[in-house]
Write an enzyme that holds these catalytic residues in place. Structure first.
Site, PDB file in Angstrom:
ATOM      1  N   LYS A  97     -35.638 -16.237  -7.098  1.00 15.74           N
ATOM      2  CA  LYS A  97     -35.317 -15.493  -5.872  1.00 15.74           C
ATOM      3  C   LYS A  97     -35.351 -16.425  -4.676  1.00 15.74           C
ATOM      4  CE  LYS A  97     -36.513 -10.869  -6.749  1.00 15.74           C
ATOM      5  NZ  LYS A  97     -36.469  -9.706  -5.937  1.00 15.74           N
ATOM      6  N   ARG A 134     -30.319   2.789 -13.372  1.00 12.17           N
ATOM      7  CA  ARG A 134     -31.392   2.222 -14.179  1.00 12.17           C
ATOM      8  C   ARG A 134     -32.537   3.226 -14.375  1.00 12.17           C
ATOM      9  NH1 ARG A 134     -36.007  -0.813 -13.154  1.00 12.17           N
ATOM     10  NH2 ARG A 134     -36.575  -2.016 -14.975  1.00 12.17           N
ATOM     11  N   ASP A 168     -27.299  -8.367  -4.930  1.00 11.65           N
ATOM     12  CA  ASP A 168     -28.315  -7.496  -4.348  1.00 11.65           C
ATOM     13  C   ASP A 168     -27.748  -6.092  -4.200  1.00 11.65           C
ATOM     14  OD1 ASP A 168     -30.723  -6.857  -3.356  1.00 11.65           O
ATOM     15  OD2 ASP A 168     -30.445  -7.763  -1.380  1.00 11.65           O
ATOM     16  N   LYS A 180     -27.446 -13.509  -8.481  1.00 15.21           N
ATOM     17  CA  LYS A 180     -28.204 -12.261  -8.586  1.00 15.21           C
ATOM     18  C   LYS A 180     -27.735 -11.368  -7.445  1.00 15.21           C
ATOM     19  CE  LYS A 180     -32.863 -10.506  -9.320  1.00 15.21           C
ATOM     20  NZ  LYS A 180     -32.613  -9.213  -8.758  1.00 15.21           N
ATOM     21  N   TYR A 219     -21.970  -7.820 -15.640  1.00 17.41           N
ATOM     22  CA  TYR A 219     -22.543  -9.075 -16.120  1.00 17.41           C
ATOM     23  C   TYR A 219     -23.203  -9.034 -17.503  1.00 17.41           C
ATOM     24  CZ  TYR A 219     -26.413  -6.876 -13.550  1.00 17.41           C
ATOM     25  OH  TYR A 219     -27.318  -5.990 -13.058  1.00 17.41           O
ATOM     26  N   SER A 240     -35.904  -5.212 -16.711  1.00 14.03           N
ATOM     27  CA  SER A 240     -35.758  -6.040 -15.516  1.00 14.03           C
ATOM     28  C   SER A 240     -36.105  -7.467 -15.911  1.00 14.03           C
ATOM     29  CB  SER A 240     -36.669  -5.528 -14.407  1.00 14.03           C
ATOM     30  OG  SER A 240     -37.993  -5.644 -14.833  1.00 14.03           O
ATOM     31  N   LEU A 241     -35.921  -8.376 -14.983  1.00 13.53           N
ATOM     32  CA  LEU A 241     -36.164  -9.785 -15.281  1.00 13.53           C
ATOM     33  C   LEU A 241     -37.446 -10.247 -14.635  1.00 13.53           C
ATOM     34  CD1 LEU A 241     -32.602 -11.217 -14.577  1.00 13.53           C
ATOM     35  CD2 LEU A 241     -33.635 -10.739 -16.785  1.00 13.53           C
ATOM     36  N   CYS A 281     -45.061  -2.750  37.650  1.00 11.31           N
ATOM     37  CA  CYS A 281     -45.704  -2.137  38.816  1.00 11.31           C
ATOM     38  C   CYS A 281     -46.986  -2.865  39.207  1.00 11.31           C
ATOM     39  CB  CYS A 281     -45.998  -0.660  38.556  1.00 11.31           C
ATOM     40  SG  CYS A 281     -47.353  -0.415  37.398  1.00 11.31           S
ATOM     41  N   CYS A 328     -49.235  -4.895  34.513  1.00 10.07           N
ATOM     42  CA  CYS A 328     -47.907  -4.377  34.182  1.00 10.07           C
ATOM     43  C   CYS A 328     -46.833  -5.217  34.886  1.00 10.07           C
ATOM     44  CB  CYS A 328     -47.813  -2.916  34.617  1.00 10.07           C
ATOM     45  SG  CYS A 328     -46.165  -2.233  34.401  1.00 10.07           S
ATOM     46  N   PHE A 385       2.194   1.974  -3.393  1.00 10.84           N
ATOM     47  CA  PHE A 385       1.087   2.435  -4.219  1.00 10.84           C
ATOM     48  C   PHE A 385       0.794   3.911  -3.923  1.00 10.84           C
ATOM     49  CE2 PHE A 385      -3.368   3.270  -5.039  1.00 10.84           C
ATOM     50  CZ  PHE A 385      -3.520   2.761  -6.322  1.00 10.84           C
ATOM     51  N   ASP A 386       0.723   4.238  -2.635  1.00 10.49           N
ATOM     52  CA  ASP A 386       0.425   5.622  -2.256  1.00 10.49           C
ATOM     53  C   ASP A 386       1.485   6.589  -2.768  1.00 10.49           C
ATOM     54  OD1 ASP A 386      -1.867   4.832  -1.072  1.00 10.49           O
ATOM     55  OD2 ASP A 386      -1.083   4.810   0.981  1.00 10.49           O
ATOM     56  N   CYS A 399     -49.821   0.759  30.379  1.00 10.43           N
ATOM     57  CA  CYS A 399     -49.869   0.792  31.840  1.00 10.43           C
ATOM     58  C   CYS A 399     -50.174   2.251  32.175  1.00 10.43           C
ATOM     59  CB  CYS A 399     -48.524   0.383  32.426  1.00 10.43           C
ATOM     60  SG  CYS A 399     -48.407   0.803  34.179  1.00 10.43           S
ATOM     61  N   GLU A 412     -26.025 -17.606 -12.990  1.00  9.33           N
ATOM     62  CA  GLU A 412     -25.105 -16.735 -12.250  1.00  9.33           C
ATOM     63  C   GLU A 412     -25.786 -16.143 -11.033  1.00  9.33           C
ATOM     64  OE1 GLU A 412     -24.860 -12.849 -14.890  1.00  9.33           O
ATOM     65  OE2 GLU A 412     -24.721 -14.631 -16.134  1.00  9.33           O
ATOM     66  N   GLU A 418     -23.732  -4.473 -11.351  1.00  8.37           N
ATOM     67  CA  GLU A 418     -24.387  -4.161 -10.090  1.00  8.37           C
ATOM     68  C   GLU A 418     -23.380  -3.539  -9.132  1.00  8.37           C
ATOM     69  OE1 GLU A 418     -27.481  -5.230 -10.481  1.00  8.37           O
ATOM     70  OE2 GLU A 418     -28.386  -5.140  -8.485  1.00  8.37           O
ATOM     71  N   LYS A 420     -29.847 -17.387 -17.758  1.00  7.26           N
ATOM     72  CA  LYS A 420     -29.927 -16.796 -19.102  1.00  7.26           C
ATOM     73  C   LYS A 420     -29.649 -17.873 -20.147  1.00  7.26           C
ATOM     74  CE  LYS A 420     -27.973 -12.556 -17.178  1.00  7.26           C
ATOM     75  NZ  LYS A 420     -26.744 -11.820 -16.874  1.00  7.26           N
ATOM     76  N   ASP A 455       0.839  -1.199   0.000  1.00  3.00           N
ATOM     77  CA  ASP A 455       0.000   0.000   0.000  1.00  3.00           C
ATOM     78  C   ASP A 455       0.872   1.247   0.000  1.00  3.00           C
ATOM     79  OD1 ASP A 455      -2.003  -1.760   0.168  1.00  3.00           O
ATOM     80  OD2 ASP A 455      -2.751  -1.146   2.153  1.00  3.00           O
ATOM     81  N   CYS A 475     -45.122   3.889  38.136  1.00  5.23           N
ATOM     82  CA  CYS A 475     -44.530   2.729  37.456  1.00  5.23           C
ATOM     83  C   CYS A 475     -43.056   3.040  37.135  1.00  5.23           C
ATOM     84  CB  CYS A 475     -45.326   2.439  36.182  1.00  5.23           C
ATOM     85  SG  CYS A 475     -44.681   1.056  35.252  1.00  5.23           S
TER      86      CYS A 475
HETATM   87  S1  IVH Z   1     -29.121  -9.491 -16.122  1.00  4.50           S
HETATM   88  C1  IVH Z   1     -31.913  -8.176 -19.461  1.00  4.50           C
HETATM   89  N1  IVH Z   1     -27.619 -10.532 -14.250  1.00  4.50           N
HETATM   90  O1  IVH Z   1     -31.496  -7.888 -11.274  1.00  4.50           O
HETATM   91  C2  IVH Z   1     -30.985  -8.696 -18.437  1.00  4.50           C
HETATM   92  N2  IVH Z   1     -29.211  -8.892 -13.618  1.00  4.50           N
HETATM   93  O2  IVH Z   1     -34.506  -7.848 -12.431  1.00  4.50           O
HETATM   94  C3  IVH Z   1     -30.706  -7.724 -17.390  1.00  4.50           C
HETATM   95  N3  IVH Z   1     -29.166  -8.302 -11.235  1.00  4.50           N
HETATM   96  O3  IVH Z   1     -31.977  -4.830 -12.886  1.00  4.50           O
HETATM   97  C4  IVH Z   1     -30.205  -8.153 -16.105  1.00  4.50           C
HETATM   98  N4  IVH Z   1     -27.553  -9.687 -10.658  1.00  4.50           N
HETATM   99  O4  IVH Z   1     -30.065  -4.985 -11.258  1.00  4.50           O
HETATM  100  C5  IVH Z   1     -28.603  -9.662 -14.529  1.00  4.50           C
HETATM  101  N5  IVH Z   1     -26.197 -11.509 -12.676  1.00  4.50           N
HETATM  102  C6  IVH Z   1     -27.168 -10.650 -12.972  1.00  4.50           C
HETATM  103  C7  IVH Z   1     -27.759  -9.836 -11.979  1.00  4.50           C
HETATM  104  C8  IVH Z   1     -28.793  -8.965 -12.359  1.00  4.50           C
HETATM  105  C9  IVH Z   1     -28.393  -8.766 -10.241  1.00  4.50           C
HETATM  106  C10 IVH Z   1     -30.246  -7.301 -11.084  1.00  4.50           C
HETATM  107  C11 IVH Z   1     -30.159  -6.154 -12.049  1.00  4.50           C
HETATM  108  C12 IVH Z   1     -31.451  -6.125 -12.775  1.00  4.50           C
HETATM  109  C13 IVH Z   1     -32.337  -7.000 -11.954  1.00  4.50           C
HETATM  110  C14 IVH Z   1     -33.231  -7.804 -12.874  1.00  4.50           C
END
Ligand code: IVH
Length: 690
Positions: free
Chosen positions: A323, A136, A117, A115, A236, A83-84, A420, A417, A37-38, A435, A113, A173, A299, A34, A441
């Site tokens: 999920k 998004r 959070d 998901k 991703y 979204s999915l 008391c 109570c 690097f610094d 109470c 893969e 993400e 996918k 480190d 109390c």
């Molecule tokens: S693919 C069209 N891959 O989940 C494909 N999404 O409801 C687009 N997310 O908005 C998404 N991990 O924020 C994909 N490995 C992953 C993910 C991922 C988390 C989130 C992403 C997206 C939401 C889908």
């Protein structure tokens, strides 16, 4: 150094630093210490200062942040951010698989893969340089958060040479590692504690989970603060005019080659059963990851097949997310106990056989009220399901009736109570039991004294809940007025409990703390009337109401004489508040308390403000201050009032200004942005009243 050699050196240092960043943050395998690097970074910072025209917007010095985003620009996505579709059930996953088979036959593969959070992000690179980062948003347009994203060390600002297209988007993400979240949240809690916030206020300001922390951070105006939060980012998905590979799997490999951080946890699966195995494996092992995931994304691997499958109105047909259900465990109910609050409100608590859940030991869960116990049909020694959703406090979601002992008795809500012994009352239409023995109390009395000494009230910070409890138990104080009768002789050597239930400790008061306590009590005699009024703990009289009453009636005598009608005539004081005020002062015990406080020399009259010049520069304007500032929040509010403005406590469309300090609540900011409220900094506020 001359210009040409500076240019050369800057080029060299930037490439070196980018390479080391990559090894450290993406590969997790640093090549240098480190310290070394610094040194490289320091040299680059100095050179850029000396030759500002050579500092590129994607220089690695941008990582430390400092850029302020006053307003996040809204930008249309080149490719919509979809979204999915999601599911919690394996049957639906099989149905998804059947639909795909029907459309494209049996000859295809999946990629499974994690998901993550966090918060979805879309990065645009032109000629190997990051040019834009968008959230998004609504999927069609998002916010430009480029300045903040540049502080995420694992996001490359400049790519080393490679076979990437001249322009492409890569999506992923933004997230925060759990350990980091806990550390930052803990630091935030102790900072707030030091500033004198009480536990409720702290709980309100803390982040509930890493995802909220990460998404709150992306919308901070000060990127230096974002940099401190050490966010991370997994990528991703690649979008470009010319596809970079034939399959999703290969494009992930490509992204890895180009220098992006792609998670190692993805797998090509040749059947839905293999996908299920992947799902089961990570359901079991997800706690071992250093970050939160909330499911698995599946996918179809081949791009041509993805295209064939196409999209529904909202989602791609070639992908779905499975999920995970909130984590849940079984444990045994040991007993139900009841906590009594300052106002006498009772909270039932389930005491549980300690059990490990999502990395922490759970021993208690709130049962909220009698209806909840009824809803669960809770019996003694029941086996219960405990769940941790996004929140920190676990909850009981159900009972395993098959494990109930044959003659187990139903849990009947307490009738008296626990502290008391007086009978509990439940008012019609309310869920909570009370109470009503408010003058005898113990936890209610102690609670009232604790409220009295609180930071926003009398601010006697040399006293705490534990000392109050000790003094009360010894009979030295029965109410807050008694504090002013305490003497040094009485206090020295008084014992009180510290620590918690499992690890109780005893402490006794020594000369130094006694001196501090007495000084704190003495100093509180200068606290202005409005805060004394708030400290007295009249029901429904919070800080704002106390201020209004003080400003209107000016002295305690005229307030005590006020009739219900006179009270209602005060702006914003309604029936219910008026009733409580009249009731409080009609009570002889409270009259005696007030007399005693007056005799002790507390402030019971409004003093003309010193040091605050009056003006009407802010007349008719409403303000909400949030976060921390260079002056105290109370002083800032006073400045608003003395200049004719009005303080309000929540964001609404009618709000004129949100004065944003450090660490302001992300919810407030979000709401203000949604409602188009003008957000100003402390400096901008001072400009308004200059
Ligand atoms: S693919 C069209 N891959 O989940 C494909 N999404 O409801 C687009 N997310 O908005 C998404 N991990 O924020 C994909 N490995 C992953 C993910 C991922 C988390 C989130 C992403 C997206 C939401 C889908």
């Amino acid at each position: 150094m001359d210009f040409a050699s500076a240019q050369q050196r800057i080029q060299y240092l930037s490439t070196e630093i980018n390479r080391h960043n990559y090894h450290y943050y993406v590969l997790d395998k640093p090549l240098i210490s480190d310290y070394d690097f610094d040194r490289l970074l320091d040299e680059l910072i100095k050179l850029e200062k000396a030759f500002p025209e050579l500092a590129s917007p994607n220089s690695p010095t941008q990582r430390v942040g400092g850029g302020i985003t006053k307003e996040f620009k809204t930008v249309k996505h080149k490719y919509p951010m979809l979204s999915l579709g999601n599911t919690y059930s394996e049957e639906e996953l099989t149905e998804f698989d059947n639909r795909i088979r029907k459309a494209i036959g049996d000859n295809f593969e999946y990629v499974a893969e994690l998901k993550f959070d966090g918060l979805a992000i879309s990065l645009t690179y032109k000629n190997g340089e990051l040019v834009q980062a968008l959230t998004r948003g609504d999927g069609t347009q998002g916010d430009d958060v480029t300045t903040n994203v540049k502080t995420i060390r694992s996001v490359p600002l400049v790519l080393p040479p490679g076979d990437y297209p001249p322009e492409f988007e890569i999506r992923g993400e933004v997230f925060m590692h759990r350990a980091n979240f806990e550390k930052l949240n803990k630091n935030l809690a102790s900072e707030l504690k030091e500033k004198g916030y009480d536990d409720d206020e702290i709980a309100e300001q803390l982040y509930k989970n890493p995802r909220n922390f990460a998404s709150g951070s992306m919308k901070l105006q000060n990127s230096a603060e974002v940099a401190r939060r050490k966010l991370d980012c997994f990528l991703y998905f690649i979008y470009s005019e010319q596809p970079v590979a034939e399959t999703h799997f290969d494009s992930l490999k490509k992204a890895t080659e180009w220098g992006f951080k792609v998670s190692d946890h993805f797998k090509k699966c040749s059947s839905i059963n293999e996908v299920m195995e992947f799902i089961h494996y990570y359901d079991k092992h997800r706690e071992q990851l250093s970050y939160d995931i909330d499911g698995i994304v599946i996918k179809v691997n081949n791009y041509a097949q993805q295209q064939e499958l196409g999209f529904t109105a909202k989602n791609p047909r070639w992908a779905i997310s499975y999920k995970y259900k909130a984590q849940s465990v079984e444990t045994r109910l040991l007993k139900v106990t009841y906590q009594v609050g300052r106002t006498g409100a009772i909270t039932p608590v389930a005491n549980l056989k300690p059990v490990l859940l999502a990395g922490t030991t759970v021993k208690r869960a709130s049962l909220y009220n009698a209806d909840e116990i009824e809803r669960l049909d809770l019996h003694e020694s029941d086996t219960v399901f405990v769940e941790k959703g996004g929140e920190i406090i676990p909850k009981i979601t159900g009972v395993d009736i098959s494990k109930r002992e044959p003659h187990a008795r139903k849990i009947n809500y307490a009738t008296h109570c626990p502290e008391c012994g007086s009978e509990l009352v439940r008012k019609e239409g309310e869920a909570v039991h009370y109470c009503v023995n408010e003058y005898a109390c113990p936890p209610q009395l102690k609670g009232k004294i604790e409220h009295f000494i609180g930071r926003r009230a009398m601010n006697i910070d040399s006293l705490g809940a534990e000392t109050i409890s000790g003094l009360f138990d010894k009979g030295l104080i029965k109410n807050y007025a008694d504090l002013y009768q305490l003497t040094k002789e009485q206090l020295i050597g008084i014992e009180f409990n510290t620590g918690d239930e499992e690890n109780p400790k005893k402490r006794s008061l020594q000369e130094k703390s006694v001196t501090n306590i007495l000084k704190g009590i003495e100093d509180s005699k200068q606290v202005p009337f409005e805060r004394v009024l708030f400290a007295m703990g009249i029901r429904m009289v919070g800080e704002t109401v106390a201020k209004k009453l003080a400003q209107h009636f000016r002295t305690i005598d005229s307030l005590m004489k006020a009739t219900q009608e006179e009270l209602i005539n005060v702006n914003e004081i309604g029936d219910k508040i008026a009733e409580q005020v009249v009731r409080f002062f009609a009570d002889e015990k409270n009259q005696l308390l007030v007399r005693s406080l007056i005799n002790s020399g507390l402030q019971f009259e409004v003093k003309e403000e010193e040091g605050f010049e009056r003006s009407d520069k802010l007349a008719g304007k409403s303000f909400l201050v949030s976060g921390t500032f260079s002056i105290s929040r109370d002083d800032l509010k006073k400045l608003i009032e003395t200049n004719g403005g009005r303080n309000v406590s929540s964001v609404s469309g009618k709000l004129d200004y949100l004065v944003a300090g450090d660490k302001m609540g992300p919810e407030k900011l979000k709401k203000a942005e949604e409602l188009n409220v003008e957000i100003i900094t402390e400096q901008e506020f001072f400009e308004l009243i200059k």
